[in-house]
Scaffold this motif. Structure first.
Motif, PDB file in Angstrom:
ATOM      1  N   GLU A 126      15.821  -5.841 -32.013  1.00 19.16           N
ATOM      2  CA  GLU A 126      17.272  -6.171 -31.223  1.00 19.16           C
ATOM      3  C   GLU A 126      17.194  -6.790 -30.148  1.00 19.16           C
ATOM      4  OE1 GLU A 126      19.769  -1.913 -32.331  1.00 19.16           O
ATOM      5  OE2 GLU A 126      18.017  -1.833 -30.871  1.00 19.16           O
ATOM      6  N   VAL A 127      16.441  -6.508 -28.982  1.00 11.38           N
ATOM      7  CA  VAL A 127      16.373  -7.277 -27.586  1.00 11.38           C
ATOM      8  C   VAL A 127      14.676  -7.828 -27.505  1.00 11.38           C
ATOM      9  CG1 VAL A 127      18.421  -6.454 -26.626  1.00 11.38           C
ATOM     10  CG2 VAL A 127      16.266  -5.196 -26.629  1.00 11.38           C
ATOM     11  N   PRO A 128      14.173  -8.649 -28.243  1.00 14.87           N
ATOM     12  CA  PRO A 128      12.896  -8.878 -28.037  1.00 14.87           C
ATOM     13  C   PRO A 128      12.455  -9.449 -26.839  1.00 14.87           C
ATOM     14  CG  PRO A 128      13.895 -10.332 -29.537  1.00 14.87           C
ATOM     15  CD  PRO A 128      14.762  -9.355 -29.296  1.00 14.87           C
ATOM     16  N   TRP A 129      13.331 -10.334 -26.195  1.00 18.46           N
ATOM     17  CA  TRP A 129      13.134 -10.940 -24.959  1.00 18.46           C
ATOM     18  C   TRP A 129      13.058 -10.308 -23.834  1.00 18.46           C
ATOM     19  CZ3 TRP A 129      10.308 -14.745 -26.608  1.00 18.46           C
ATOM     20  CH2 TRP A 129      10.541 -15.343 -27.708  1.00 18.46           C
ATOM     21  N   LEU A 130      14.274  -9.327 -23.770  1.00 14.11           N
ATOM     22  CA  LEU A 130      14.202  -8.350 -22.837  1.00 14.11           C
ATOM     23  C   LEU A 130      12.813  -7.492 -22.661  1.00 14.11           C
ATOM     24  CD1 LEU A 130      16.003  -6.923 -20.600  1.00 14.11           C
ATOM     25  CD2 LEU A 130      16.902  -5.423 -22.340  1.00 14.11           C
ATOM     26  N   MET A 131      12.577  -7.090 -23.937  1.00 16.33           N
ATOM     27  CA  MET A 131      11.196  -6.081 -23.903  1.00 16.33           C
ATOM     28  C   MET A 131      10.014  -7.034 -23.341  1.00 16.33           C
ATOM     29  SD  MET A 131      12.274  -3.357 -25.075  1.00 16.33           S
ATOM     30  CE  MET A 131      10.726  -2.603 -25.547  1.00 16.33           C
ATOM     31  N   ILE A 132       9.919  -8.464 -23.872  1.00 19.91           N
ATOM     32  CA  ILE A 132       8.708  -9.196 -23.155  1.00 19.91           C
ATOM     33  C   ILE A 132       8.866  -9.254 -21.637  1.00 19.91           C
ATOM     34  CG2 ILE A 132       7.973 -11.570 -22.711  1.00 19.91           C
ATOM     35  CD1 ILE A 132       7.023 -10.282 -25.383  1.00 19.91           C
ATOM     36  N   TRP A 133      10.177  -9.217 -21.042  1.00 22.30           N
ATOM     37  CA  TRP A 133      10.325  -9.084 -19.573  1.00 22.30           C
ATOM     38  C   TRP A 133       9.719  -7.804 -19.204  1.00 22.30           C
ATOM     39  CZ3 TRP A 133      13.895  -6.098 -16.764  1.00 22.30           C
ATOM     40  CH2 TRP A 133      14.249  -6.219 -15.696  1.00 22.30           C
ATOM     41  N   ILE A 134      10.334  -6.960 -19.722  1.00 19.23           N
ATOM     42  CA  ILE A 134       9.866  -5.288 -19.257  1.00 19.23           C
ATOM     43  C   ILE A 134       8.194  -5.208 -19.215  1.00 19.23           C
ATOM     44  CG2 ILE A 134       9.760  -2.992 -20.039  1.00 19.23           C
ATOM     45  CD1 ILE A 134      12.616  -3.395 -20.822  1.00 19.23           C
ATOM     46  N   VAL A 135       7.410  -5.781 -20.253  1.00 21.25           N
ATOM     47  CA  VAL A 135       6.057  -5.790 -20.470  1.00 21.25           C
ATOM     48  C   VAL A 135       5.518  -6.721 -19.558  1.00 21.25           C
ATOM     49  CG1 VAL A 135       4.074  -5.920 -21.936  1.00 21.25           C
ATOM     50  CG2 VAL A 135       6.234  -5.119 -22.824  1.00 21.25           C
ATOM     51  N   VAL A 136       5.791  -7.877 -19.089  1.00 23.56           N
ATOM     52  CA  VAL A 136       5.254  -8.600 -18.123  1.00 23.56           C
ATOM     53  C   VAL A 136       5.404  -7.854 -16.684  1.00 23.56           C
ATOM     54  CG1 VAL A 136       5.680 -10.690 -17.035  1.00 23.56           C
ATOM     55  CG2 VAL A 136       5.393 -10.777 -19.392  1.00 23.56           C
ATOM     56  N   MET A 137       6.479  -7.326 -16.432  1.00 22.07           N
ATOM     57  CA  MET A 137       6.822  -6.696 -15.057  1.00 22.07           C
ATOM     58  C   MET A 137       5.794  -5.621 -14.820  1.00 22.07           C
ATOM     59  SD  MET A 137       8.613  -8.976 -13.445  1.00 22.07           S
ATOM     60  CE  MET A 137       8.643  -7.583 -11.871  1.00 22.07           C
ATOM     61  N   GLY A 138       5.872  -4.707 -16.178  1.00 23.69           N
ATOM     62  CA  GLY A 138       4.870  -3.801 -16.023  1.00 23.69           C
ATOM     63  C   GLY A 138       3.395  -4.081 -15.685  1.00 23.69           C
ATOM     64  N   ALA A 139       2.865  -5.176 -16.557  1.00 19.28           N
ATOM     65  CA  ALA A 139       1.647  -5.705 -16.246  1.00 19.28           C
ATOM     66  C   ALA A 139       1.353  -5.867 -14.827  1.00 19.28           C
ATOM     67  CB  ALA A 139       1.413  -6.846 -17.318  1.00 19.28           C
ATOM     68  N   ILE A 140       2.249  -6.591 -13.992  1.00 19.51           N
ATOM     69  CA  ILE A 140       2.255  -6.979 -12.777  1.00 19.51           C
ATOM     70  C   ILE A 140       2.089  -5.696 -11.846  1.00 19.51           C
ATOM     71  CG2 ILE A 140       3.387  -8.366 -10.669  1.00 19.51           C
ATOM     72  CD1 ILE A 140       4.347 -10.339 -12.748  1.00 19.51           C
ATOM     73  N   ALA A 141       2.841  -4.963 -12.123  1.00 14.59           N
ATOM     74  CA  ALA A 141       2.978  -3.603 -11.380  1.00 14.59           C
ATOM     75  C   ALA A 141       1.663  -2.847 -11.508  1.00 14.59           C
ATOM     76  CB  ALA A 141       3.911  -2.691 -11.822  1.00 14.59           C
ATOM     77  N   SER A 142       0.790  -3.010 -12.644  1.00 15.65           N
ATOM     78  CA  SER A 142      -0.340  -2.367 -13.067  1.00 15.65           C
ATOM     79  C   SER A 142      -1.548  -3.025 -12.406  1.00 15.65           C
ATOM     80  CB  SER A 142      -0.691  -2.224 -14.208  1.00 15.65           C
ATOM     81  OG  SER A 142      -0.919  -3.467 -15.204  1.00 15.65           O
ATOM     82  N   GLN A 149       0.907  -1.088  -0.154  1.00 15.22           N
ATOM     83  CA  GLN A 149       0.060  -0.025  -0.067  1.00 15.22           C
ATOM     84  C   GLN A 149       0.705   1.136   0.153  1.00 15.22           C
ATOM     85  OE1 GLN A 149      -0.047  -2.215   2.476  1.00 15.22           O
ATOM     86  NE2 GLN A 149       0.276  -1.230   4.399  1.00 15.22           N
ATOM     87  N   ALA A 150       2.208   1.120   0.392  1.00  8.67           N
ATOM     88  CA  ALA A 150       3.101   2.226   0.527  1.00  8.67           C
ATOM     89  C   ALA A 150       3.950   2.329  -0.741  1.00  8.67           C
ATOM     90  CB  ALA A 150       3.824   2.200   1.635  1.00  8.67           C
ATOM     91  N   MET A 151       3.895   1.192  -1.778  1.00  9.51           N
ATOM     92  CA  MET A 151       4.787   1.410  -2.841  1.00  9.51           C
ATOM     93  C   MET A 151       3.954   1.981  -4.100  1.00  9.51           C
ATOM     94  SD  MET A 151       7.814   0.369  -1.688  1.00  9.51           S
ATOM     95  CE  MET A 151       7.156   1.427  -0.105  1.00  9.51           C
ATOM     96  N   PRO A 152       4.552   2.739  -5.132  1.00 11.91           N
ATOM     97  CA  PRO A 152       4.243   3.374  -6.085  1.00 11.91           C
ATOM     98  C   PRO A 152       4.109   2.296  -7.333  1.00 11.91           C
ATOM     99  CG  PRO A 152       6.217   4.284  -5.836  1.00 11.91           C
ATOM    100  CD  PRO A 152       5.978   3.464  -4.662  1.00 11.91           C
ATOM    101  N   PHE A 153       3.367   1.252  -7.207  1.00 16.99           N
ATOM    102  CA  PHE A 153       3.309   0.430  -8.388  1.00 16.99           C
ATOM    103  C   PHE A 153       2.740   0.819  -9.283  1.00 16.99           C
ATOM    104  CE2 PHE A 153       4.084  -2.848  -5.002  1.00 16.99           C
ATOM    105  CZ  PHE A 153       5.233  -3.833  -5.639  1.00 16.99           C
ATOM    106  N   HIS A 154       1.546   1.541  -9.078  1.00 15.28           N
ATOM    107  CA  HIS A 154       0.835   2.176 -10.290  1.00 15.28           C
ATOM    108  C   HIS A 154       1.608   3.088 -10.865  1.00 15.28           C
ATOM    109  CE1 HIS A 154      -2.893   0.506  -8.253  1.00 15.28           C
ATOM    110  NE2 HIS A 154      -2.385  -0.519  -8.681  1.00 15.28           N
ATOM    111  N   GLU A 155       2.253   4.219 -10.254  1.00 17.39           N
ATOM    112  CA  GLU A 155       3.016   5.174 -11.182  1.00 17.39           C
ATOM    113  C   GLU A 155       4.043   4.481 -11.722  1.00 17.39           C
ATOM    114  OE1 GLU A 155       2.029   5.033  -8.039  1.00 17.39           O
ATOM    115  OE2 GLU A 155       0.877   6.779  -7.318  1.00 17.39           O
ATOM    116  N   ALA A 156       4.579   3.571 -11.413  1.00 14.48           N
ATOM    117  CA  ALA A 156       5.963   2.778 -12.084  1.00 14.48           C
ATOM    118  C   ALA A 156       5.213   2.290 -13.350  1.00 14.48           C
ATOM    119  CB  ALA A 156       6.497   1.535 -11.178  1.00 14.48           C
ATOM    120  N   ALA A 157       4.057   1.509 -13.174  1.00 10.77           N
ATOM    121  CA  ALA A 157       3.313   0.922 -14.306  1.00 10.77           C
ATOM    122  C   ALA A 157       3.226   2.019 -15.438  1.00 10.77           C
ATOM    123  CB  ALA A 157       2.443   0.181 -13.862  1.00 10.77           C
TER     124      ALA A 157
END
Length: 555
Positions: free
Chosen positions: A481-497, A455-463
């Motif tokens: 250039e780095v498709p799998w790195l981009m997939i990791w970024i999107v998945v972690m952003g989705a969890i933060a959202s 409740q104190a961490m800005p997950f939504h702001e990071a997303a």
């Protein structure tokens, strides 16, 4: 004649109440012959005389308690002893050795069993730390009132400064905790601040109710003593003043925020009281700023001499920066040695997750090597810390002590937050891929490495920030250039959202990306995620939920 202040009136009333309770519990007191002894005898003869008088006093006190015990026993109607068999009682018919043996057995069985002291008290004893019985507390409050809080104060200090190595458990715990208690027992401001913190934490853990008058009294005295210290140029930047203000800075307001949906987190959420100070309670902004000003005037955090104080200041600094995704104010001060070398040494002995962190080598092909070097070092440390967590979960031998684990965790989080740009003016010179990786790494740290209350961490702001970077023009080339790195970024952003308005947008975005890369199962996707930063014990359930939403969106 001036009216007494509310503080003095409240202290006098508390003192009278405790004294009345003590007198009622002790009953009528006979006339006593007083013997005055010196706390510092000048000869062996005087020392032996003092010991004899103290033992005699203790003996009389114990005998007086035995005499008053029958008056405090329950009546036969309510006592379970009234139902005991008649044969259990001692009668005068017994004689000789059998009578003496039976009475001895009864005496031993009726003697109250002494509970073993908590580890913290054993540790302090082994560190040759004890309070002078002839010394008074630096407070006008009743001793009975203070004695009740001392175990809580020592325990809370021990939880913040846990043992560093298993073989040195007693020594390490005793040194750091004893240094804090010694400093507090000789300083009026520090002592009342410790009393206030004890009340505050007890109220937080038990009821979340309104503060008691005793807590408010200790808080008011603490503020008065801090004001007095700051008016003295010699005391304003002393270690005692910094420690007092630091303690007050830990105790801000309760964070009341309920989330409809939030990411799951990893283990050790209560280590070093992170579940309380990391988000359940906010830091006091005014006291935090005051502490920063005092340390700058003092010459920096490295000038602190009280054992453990630099580490506690660093810990508070990390938690404040963590809530804002900002840079820490002070450099990291380790307790012993080099934390990075210690972390990599421990991780090298953990034969788990062999592909963890290997995918970040692609950053060297896309970004400038000099620019990406600090980020690569931090990502390597985060991977190593994840291996240490897995070692704890599996239960291998030679695990580090919790004090060392907290030290390594704070080091990794401090290093990660230190990569945050100093101002908005510098953000234009940072490549989007660097900023995306850094922001996603912070999200991962909130889940696995530094799991403060969500409740104190800005997950939504990071997303939201990650999504803005994903929609930038420069991000399109990264998918080639780095498709799998981009997939990791999107998945972690989705969890933060999770639980935000961005959640469904991430699901649609990720669904299209996975189709382009021909990923049609959760097993394949998880294998790719584990090449970067992914801890199954914390995030697999969120990943499965996300995968199910992607499947449902395609129907």
């Amino acid at each position: 004649m001036a009216a007494p202040s509310p503080t003095a009136d409240l202290a006098q009333r508390s003192s009278r109440e405790y004294q009345q309770q003590a007198q009622l519990s002790q009953g009528p007191q006979p006339a006593t012959q007083w013997h005055f002894i010196s706390a510092r005898p000048t000869s062996k003869l005087e020392e032996r005389r003092n010991k004899a008088l103290v033992r005699a006093h203790v003996s009389r006190r114990s005998w007086a308690q035995v005499i008053t015990e029958p008056e405090q026993r329950p009546t036969p109607q309510t006592s379970y002893r009234s139902h005991a068999p008649e044969t259990d009682r001692v009668t005068v018919d017994l004689s000789g050795v059998a009578n003496l043996q039976h009475q001895e057995r009864l005496r031993r069985s009726s003697r109250p069993r002494r509970k073993p002291p908590p580890p913290i008290f054993s540790a302090i004893s082994s560190a040759n730390f004890s309070l002078d019985p002839f010394e008074t507390y630096p407070s006008d409050l009743p001793h009975q009132f203070i004695d009740r809080l001392m175990p809580s104060i020592i325990n809370q200090t021990g939880r913040l400064l846990q043992p560093f190595r298993l073989k040195d458990r007693n020594e390490r715990w005793g040194i750091f905790t004893a240094s804090w208690i010694r400093a507090a027992i000789h300083d009026r401001a520090m002592f009342h601040t410790a009393l206030f913190a004890s009340f505050f934490n007890s109220r937080l853990v038990e009821t979340h109710a309104a503060p008691t008058r005793e807590e408010l009294l200790c808080y008011q005295i603490s503020l008065q003593e801090i004001s007095r210290m700051l008016q003295d140029t010699k005391l304003a930047t002393s270690d005692e003043a910094v420690q007092t203000v630091c303690c007050m800075a830990f105790h801000g307001d309760f964070v009341v925020k309920r989330l409809r949906k939030s990411p799951r987190q990893g283990p050790f959420q209560t280590l070093q009281m992170l579940d309380l100070y990391g988000g359940t309670v906010s830091s006091s902004t005014s006291h935090t700023r005051g502490m920063v000003s005092m340390l700058r005037a003092k010459g920096g955090i490295g000038q602190l001499k009280i054992d453990g104080l630099p580490q506690i200041v660093c810990y508070l600094d990390i938690m404040c920066a963590n809530r804002e995704m900002a840079r820490p104010v002070f450099p990291f001060v380790p307790r012993f040695g080099n934390p990075e070398d210690e972390l990599l040494r421990i991780a090298a002995a953990c034969p788990f997750l062999p592909t963890l962190g290997t995918g970040f080598s692609d950053l060297d092909r896309v970004l400038n090597a000099k620019q990406v070097a600090p980020l690569s070092t931090v990502l390597r440390c985060m991977s190593a810390y994840t291996l240490v967590l897995e070692a704890f979960a599996v239960g291998i031998q030679h695990l580090p002590a919790l004090g060392l684990l907290a030290e390594l965790r704070n080091f990794v989080q401090h290093s990660l937050l230190s990569l945050t740009p100093r101002g908005s003016s510098n953000s234009d010179s940072v490549p989007p891929l660097f900023e995306m990786c850094h922001t996603v790494a912070i999200v991962y740290s909130w889940i696995v490495i530094f799991p403060a209350p969500v409740q104190a961490m800005p997950f939504h702001e990071a997303a939201m920030r990650i999504r803005e970077l994903l929609d930038s023009d420069q991000a399109d080339s990264y998918w080639t250039e780095v498709p799998w790195l981009m997939i990791w970024i999107v998945v972690m952003g989705a969890i933060a959202s999770l639980g935000s308005c961005e959640e469904q947008g991430y699901v649609r975005f990720l669904s299209r990306a996975l189709q382009r890369l021909n990923i049609h199962s959760w097993t394949v996707l998880k294998g790719r995620l584990e090449m970067f930063l992914w801890y199954s014990r914390a995030s697999d359930l969120d990943g499965l939920d996300l995968w199910q939403e992607i499947v449902q969106s395609r129907i």
